[in-house]
Design an enzyme around this catalytic site. Structure first.
Site, PDB file in Angstrom:
ATOM      1  CB  ALA A 105      -0.922   0.008   1.229  1.00  0.00           C
ATOM      2  CB  SER A 106       0.987   4.229   0.764  1.00  0.00           C
ATOM      3  OG  SER A 106       1.345   5.590   0.718  1.00  0.00           O
ATOM      4  N   GLY A 107       3.472   3.738  -0.325  1.00  0.00           N
ATOM      5  CA  GLY A 107       4.850   3.570  -0.767  1.00  0.00           C
ATOM      6  C   GLY A 107       5.201   2.134  -1.105  1.00  0.00           C
ATOM      7  N   GLY A 127      -2.896  -0.930  -3.127  1.00  0.00           N
ATOM      8  CA  GLY A 127      -3.341   0.407  -3.519  1.00  0.00           C
ATOM      9  C   GLY A 127      -2.920   1.486  -2.561  1.00  0.00           C
TER      10      GLY A 127
END
Length: 285
Positions: A105-107, A127
């Site tokens: 997720a994210s990074g 995501g």
């Protein structure tokens, strides 16, 4: 029909008589991204560069597998790791496949986008393409217990978002501009690396997350599976999966870093652990 020898006996034969097994270097990237604490350093270019260099430096590689399990974290470190993977892949001409375990997720997803393909488990969480900044405000607390905060700066933005002073709308507006710039970079990176995205009326850049099965339908990942299954299907049952161990340094060295002047104390260590736990908890983990 050629005689099939057991692997230990095959290893004793001269190299010219041995058929080389397909080799895949496996690098595990697990944890929050950025500085967490001296005893539990998060993922950063400093902690993973050595493992990546050793992985791409192996001889006879068929591919490099990056196994990711990360809720995200520092955008700069995420981007630096992404860029290093892409640079090594370009230099060595070796394909890269990312495998998502619990969460990318994210990074963590930014790092996954460095791969030529992304494979997830059906229950993986994928995501969170967005930017977040979180903190605490202590101004009312210190006022209640009679503490006066004194800050002297050169530069009106030097003490921006000081948690011991009331929040300034101008500081928040400045932070929003910074976030928007990072979000634009993140969105462009994902769009470039994932040309098959299918939004289906739902924006993929709101910070929302999806399961691995949903992510396949949206084009966020390419397939479902795990590293052993996929690599055996692609390169054969005899594929040589070489795990590249992470070089974290000895426990004594980490303890010395903690005890050194300017090192992080127990309170900061506890806060770091709480923040890291909160990052995982956002995804039910």
């Amino acid at each position: 029909m050629p005689l099939a020898l057991p692997a230990p006996l095959l290893a004793l034969l001269p190299r010219r008589f041995r058929k080389p097994r397909p080799r895949v270097a496996v690098v595990r990237l697990s944890g929050a991204i950025g500085a967490v604490s001296p005893l539990r350093p998060g993922l950063s270019i400093g902690t993973v560069a050595g493992s990546l260099e050793r992985a791409f430096g192996m001889s006879g590689l068929s591919a490099v597998a990056i196994v990711i399990n990360s809720p995200g974290g520092a955008p700069a470190q995420s981007h630096l790791i992404h860029r290093r993977i892409r640079a090594l892949a370009a230099e060595t001409k070796v394909p890269v496949i990312a495998f998502v375990e619990d969460v990318a997720a994210s990074g963590g997803y930014m790092i996954a986008c460095a791969a030529d393909e992304i494979v997830a488990d059906p229950t993986s969480v994928v995501g969170s393409i967005g930017v977040v900044s979180a903190g605490f405000g202590f101004d009312r607390l210190i006022e209640r217990i009679g503490i006066e905060r004194r800050v002297h700066t050169q530069g009106e933005a030097k003490a921006m978002l000081d948690p011991f002073r009331p929040e300034d709308p101008a500081d928040v507006a400045r932070l929003k501009r910074i976030q928007a710039d990072v979000q634009e970079l993140f969105t462009n990176l994902v769009t470039e690396r994932r040309p098959g995205l299918r939004q289906d009326g739902e924006s993929l850049f709101t910070g929302a997350v999806w399961t691995g099965r949903q992510a396949v339908a949206l084009g966020l990942v390419d397939a479902l599976g795990d590293v052993r299954q996929v690599m055996r299907a692609r390169f054969g049952e005899t594929v040589d999966l070489r795990l590249v161990a992470e070089a974290r340094g000895s426990l004594v060295a980490r303890l010395l870093r903690r005890a050194s002047p300017g090192g992080i104390g127990l309170a900061e260590e506890a806060l770091g652990a709480i923040e890291e736990r909160a990052a995982w908890a956002r995804f039910g983990l």
